[in-house]
Write an enzyme that holds these catalytic residues in place. Structure first.
Site, PDB file in Angstrom:
ATOM      1  N   CYS A 261      10.471  46.159  36.700  1.00 16.44           N
ATOM      2  CA  CYS A 261      10.042  46.386  35.314  1.00 16.44           C
ATOM      3  C   CYS A 261      11.229  46.476  34.368  1.00 16.44           C
ATOM      4  CB  CYS A 261       9.245  47.685  35.211  1.00 16.44           C
ATOM      5  SG  CYS A 261       7.955  47.898  36.446  1.00 16.44           S
ATOM      6  N   ASP A 262      12.289  47.171  34.788  1.00 13.89           N
ATOM      7  CA  ASP A 262      13.342  47.581  33.851  1.00 13.89           C
ATOM      8  C   ASP A 262      14.714  46.965  34.094  1.00 13.89           C
ATOM      9  OD1 ASP A 262      11.461  49.258  32.658  1.00 13.89           O
ATOM     10  OD2 ASP A 262      11.925  50.911  34.018  1.00 13.89           O
TER      11      ASP A 262
ATOM     12  N   CYS B 172      11.273  51.620  38.718  1.00 14.41           N
ATOM     13  CA  CYS B 172      10.805  50.236  38.891  1.00 14.41           C
ATOM     14  C   CYS B 172      11.864  49.255  38.412  1.00 14.41           C
ATOM     15  CB  CYS B 172       9.499  50.023  38.134  1.00 14.41           C
ATOM     16  SG  CYS B 172       8.832  48.350  38.308  1.00 14.41           S
TER      17      CYS B 172
END
Length: 309
Positions: free
Chosen positions: A137-138, A134
């Site tokens: 997300c990261d 992701c």
């Protein structure tokens, strides 16, 4: 056989939020958590994009807090996996892996979608320490670093393009010499000066130390040559598989296997069955959007039951 007003199949932000709303509405929900209680966030480290946590929060802690909050209002949990359902008549029949069976007036499906991985050693153990599925997300954690993305479809192009906002260099590794991604997505990647391609190749090994990923060993399928490529992160851009096998084709799915819901609602094609979270969302796939859809599913389930009486 025990009968329930609401059974929520799956957990994670969507399932837990649906449980919170249905329990507060005195519907006494039962959550059947599945093989991964808490969902994908339990495999992540720091979550910085969930509102209300200015310093961030660890994924497992966020999920534990959500579960604790729902339990406060009487939600019941069952740590097992649903193997099949019968949606041909109401109440719906739910069969669990542990042998338990239930009847439910309404079902809320929040089983999520599992990121696809390569199946090579250590990739799952290194999630959060250099391996990710992701970018949204990261990506922030890879500012001014070098990363590699595996894949050749739209998911890989989206991940790689997003990562260029942070990383100094993004390499896309693809097993063929042409991409499967849509032409606009391909062109966007080709035009980005931060993106380069490693064609006809695949990742054979993830090299790491105690801090996390340090390099990957890549094989060229045409020449057989293997090279070690230093990297700070390896992103899986090979898509997600919605967890819908247990439905046995009784609910309408889209071409990628995600549950189809009626526009702007969590309603499926089966009256009384609602879907929320990543199992019906191939576009956003975020904890906050999953939680919001869990709220919608709970409110729809409550009002749908009211309409039946």
């Amino acid at each position: 056989m025990e009968k329930r007003k609401v059974i929520i199949i799956g957990s994670g932000p969507a399932g837990y939020t649906a449980a919170l709303y249905t329990s507060r509405a005195n519907l006494e929900p039962l959550v059947i958590e599945g093989h991964e209680p808490g969902g994908q966030l339990t495999t992540t480290t720091e979550v910085d994009n969930f509102p209300g946590f200015p310093e961030g929060i660890m994924g497992p802690e966020l999920m534990a807090n959500m579960k604790k909050q729902t339990a406060r209002f009487g939600t019941e949990y069952l740590s097992t996996h649903v193997t099949k359902v019968d949606l041909s008549k109401r109440p719906f029949h739910v069969v669990c892996e542990n042998g338990k069976e239930f009847l439910a007036e309404t079902l809320i499906i929040s089983t999520g979608a599992s990121a696809k991985y390569l199946g090579i050693p250590n990739e799952k153990e290194l999630i959060g320490r250099g391996v990710s599925a992701c970018a949204t997300c990261d990506g922030f954690f890879y500012r001014n670093k070098v990363v590699h993305v595996v894949g050749g479809g739209d998911t890989a192009m989206e991940e790689a393009t997003f990562l260029t906002k942070f990383a100094s260099k993004v390499y896309i590794i693809h097993r063929r010499d042409t991409l499967r991604a849509s032409k606009p997505m391909q062109q966007r990647a080709f035009d980005n000066p931060k993106i380069d391609f490693v064609w006809n190749s695949g990742v054979e090994e993830i090299i790491h130390d105690q801090t996390g990923v340090t390099a990957i060993r890549v094989k060229n399928y045409e020449t057989g040559e293997e090279t070690v490529r230093p990297t700070d992160g390896l992103f899986m851009g090979i898509g997600h598989k919605p967890n819908t096998d247990f439905l046995g084709g009784q609910i309408e799915l889209d071409s990628h296997g995600f549950i189809k819901t009626k526009a702007g609602t969590p309603d499926t094609n089966v009256p009384g069955v609602f879907a929320c979270g990543d199992v019906q969302d191939s576009y956003y796939r975020q904890a906050i959007s999953a939680a919001g859809s869990g709220c919608m599913a709970a409110i729809r389930a409550e009002r749908w039951m009211e309409d039946q009486h």
